[in-house]
Write a protein that holds these residues in place. Sequence first.
Motif, short mmCIF file in Angstrom:
data_model
loop_
_atom_site.label_atom_id
_atom_site.label_comp_id
_atom_site.label_asym_id
_atom_site.label_seq_id
_atom_site.Cartn_x
_atom_site.Cartn_y
_atom_site.Cartn_z
N LEU A 79 77.26 70.59 8.01
CA LEU A 79 77.67 71.98 8.29
C LEU A 79 78.83 71.97 9.28
CD1 LEU A 79 74.11 73.51 8.89
CD2 LEU A 79 75.44 73.59 6.78
N ASP A 80 79.64 73.04 9.24
CA ASP A 80 80.74 73.16 10.20
C ASP A 80 80.25 73.88 11.44
OD1 ASP A 80 82.94 71.91 9.15
OD2 ASP A 80 83.43 73.60 7.83
N PHE A 81 80.51 73.29 12.59
CA PHE A 81 80.15 73.91 13.86
C PHE A 81 81.40 74.18 14.68
CE2 PHE A 81 75.58 73.96 14.24
CZ PHE A 81 75.21 73.18 13.16
N GLU A 82 81.48 75.41 15.21
CA GLU A 82 82.50 75.72 16.20
C GLU A 82 82.10 75.03 17.51
OE1 GLU A 82 82.92 79.97 16.99
OE2 GLU A 82 83.30 79.48 19.10
N VAL A 83 83.04 74.42 18.19
CA VAL A 83 82.76 73.86 19.51
C VAL A 83 83.84 74.29 20.50
CG1 VAL A 83 81.47 71.84 18.72
CG2 VAL A 83 83.94 71.67 19.01
N SER A 84 83.44 74.38 21.76
CA SER A 84 84.39 74.62 22.85
C SER A 84 83.90 73.79 24.01
CB SER A 84 84.40 76.09 23.24
OG SER A 84 83.23 76.38 23.99
N ASP A 85 84.66 73.82 25.11
CA ASP A 85 84.22 73.00 26.25
C ASP A 85 83.02 73.60 26.96
OD1 ASP A 85 85.43 75.05 27.58
OD2 ASP A 85 87.01 73.83 28.48
N ALA A 86 82.43 74.67 26.40
CA ALA A 86 81.15 75.18 26.92
C ALA A 86 79.97 74.40 26.36
CB ALA A 86 80.99 76.66 26.57
N VAL A 87 80.21 73.58 25.35
CA VAL A 87 79.09 72.88 24.68
C VAL A 87 79.42 71.41 24.45
CG1 VAL A 87 78.33 74.99 23.51
CG2 VAL A 87 79.87 73.43 22.31
N LEU A 88 78.36 70.61 24.43
CA LEU A 88 78.48 69.21 24.04
C LEU A 88 78.95 69.14 22.58
CD1 LEU A 88 77.38 66.48 25.43
CD2 LEU A 88 75.50 66.69 23.84
N ILE A 89 79.76 68.16 22.26
CA ILE A 89 80.19 67.96 20.87
C ILE A 89 79.02 67.32 20.11
CG2 ILE A 89 81.83 66.75 19.39
CD1 ILE A 89 83.71 66.69 21.95
N PRO A 90 78.59 67.92 18.99
CA PRO A 90 77.47 67.32 18.26
C PRO A 90 77.78 65.88 17.85
CG PRO A 90 77.98 69.51 17.39
CD PRO A 90 79.08 69.15 18.36
N ARG A 91 76.78 64.99 18.04
CA ARG A 91 76.94 63.57 17.72
C ARG A 91 76.16 63.23 16.45
NH1 ARG A 91 79.16 64.32 22.41
NH2 ARG A 91 79.12 62.75 24.04
N PRO A 92 76.65 62.27 15.67
CA PRO A 92 75.88 61.83 14.49
C PRO A 92 74.47 61.36 14.88
CG PRO A 92 78.07 60.82 14.49
CD PRO A 92 77.94 61.56 15.79
N ASP A 93 74.31 60.75 16.05
CA ASP A 93 72.98 60.28 16.50
C ASP A 93 71.95 61.39 16.45
OD1 ASP A 93 74.56 58.15 17.29
OD2 ASP A 93 74.48 58.68 19.42
N THR A 94 72.39 62.59 16.76
CA THR A 94 71.46 63.72 16.88
C THR A 94 70.95 64.17 15.52
OG1 THR A 94 72.63 64.31 18.91
CG2 THR A 94 71.25 66.03 17.95
N GLU A 95 71.62 63.76 14.44
CA GLU A 95 71.11 64.09 13.10
C GLU A 95 69.72 63.48 12.88
OE1 GLU A 95 75.39 64.79 10.89
OE2 GLU A 95 74.26 63.00 10.35
N LEU A 96 69.45 62.36 13.57
CA LEU A 96 68.11 61.76 13.48
C LEU A 96 67.04 62.74 13.97
CD1 LEU A 96 66.19 59.31 13.13
CD2 LEU A 96 66.92 58.54 15.42
N ALA A 97 67.31 63.42 15.06
CA ALA A 97 66.34 64.39 15.59
C ALA A 97 66.12 65.52 14.58
CB ALA A 97 66.81 64.95 16.93
N VAL A 98 67.20 65.94 13.91
CA VAL A 98 67.08 67.01 12.91
C VAL A 98 66.21 66.54 11.74
CG1 VAL A 98 68.36 68.42 11.25
CG2 VAL A 98 69.30 68.02 13.53
N GLU A 99 66.47 65.33 11.25
CA GLU A 99 65.68 64.82 10.11
C GLU A 99 64.21 64.71 10.47
OE1 GLU A 99 67.64 61.13 9.22
OE2 GLU A 99 69.35 62.18 8.32
N LEU A 100 63.91 64.18 11.66
CA LEU A 100 62.52 64.03 12.07
C LEU A 100 61.84 65.39 12.21
CD1 LEU A 100 63.12 61.24 14.74
CD2 LEU A 100 61.87 60.95 12.58
N ALA A 101 62.58 66.36 12.72
CA ALA A 101 62.01 67.70 12.89
C ALA A 101 61.73 68.35 11.53
CB ALA A 101 62.96 68.57 13.71
#
Length: 276
Positions: A79-101
Motif C-alpha cells: 500500500l502507499d503511505f504518506e510520510v512526513s518527518d512527524a512519523v517514522l518511515i515504515p520499514r520492510p521489517d515491520t511487515e512481519l508484525a502485520v503478517e503475524l497479526a
Amino acid sequence: MTVQPGTSLRELQASLPLDPLENRILLCHATGLSRVQLITRAEQALDEAQAARLETLVRRRLAGEPIAYIVGKREFFGLDFEVSDAVLIPRPDTELAVELAIERLPQNGRLLDMGTGSGAIAVAVAHARPDAAVTALDVSEAALEVARRNAANNQARVRFLRSDWFSALDANESFELIVSNPPYIAAGDEHLSQGDLRFEPAGALTDHADGLSALRAIVGGSPRHLVPGGWLLMEHGYDQAASVRALLEAGGYLDAQSWRDLAGIERVSGARFAGS
Ligand code: GLN
C-alpha cells in the motif's frame, strides 16, 4: 551540483550523483513522469522549472534527508503511505508484525496498534481484514493526522485515539490482539546519529533510556486490555528478543516466542495473555 535545463532524462539518469534507484525516484518526482515513461521518453529534455525542482530534490538527498521524506511517501505491505518527518518511515521489517497479526486475529477480532505513527500496521491490517475492528493510538497529534489520511487513502477503517500508551483507553476496553512497533533504540546508540534515523522523530525511535522501557510498559499494561488467550506482538531491536521474551514470561503470558525478519534477525516477539 547544478541541473541544466535542456538536459535529457537519459543523460540525467547517468550523471546524477545518487544511486540509480534514487535517481529514478527523484526524476519521476521532479517531472511527474512514471518509471516507464522515464524509459520511453528518455530523449525528453527538462524544462527550466523541472530542472530547478530536480536540483532542489537532489541537494536535499545529498544533505542526507531520507528519500521517503523528500517524495512524501513510502510503500508498505503493498500500500502507499504518506510520510512526513512527524512519523517514522515504515520499514520492510515491520511487515512481519502485520503478517503475524493478520494470522492471529480471529474473525471480527478487535486489534489495538500502540504508537501507530504513519498508521502502517493498523492500516495494513484493516485493509487486509475488513472484518476487524482496528484501533490505533499515538501520543503525537501530528502523527495521527498523517495516519488518518493513510487510512482514508487506503480505504481502511481504523479508529484513531490520541493516547500516551494506555492512558486514553477505557479501563474495561479489551482486544483480541495488541501489536506495537514502539521506540526501542537505547539512548546514545550510534545508529541514532546515522543515515535516515537522523531525520526521523526521536520519540518514535528511542525511549531515551535502555531501549526496553516502552516494551516494558506495553508488556505491563496489556493484560488489562487483552482477552484471555489474546496475543501481544511487539517489534524490537536486533539484540532484544531474549529480553522481551523474559519480560513476557515474567508478566503472566504463555507461549513467548520470537520470529525472524527477512534478514534472519529475531525482530518480533509475542505471547498469549493467560488470563487473570
Ligand atoms: N527499526 C528502526 C531502526 O532500527 C527503529 C524503529 C523503532 O525504534 N521502532 O531503524
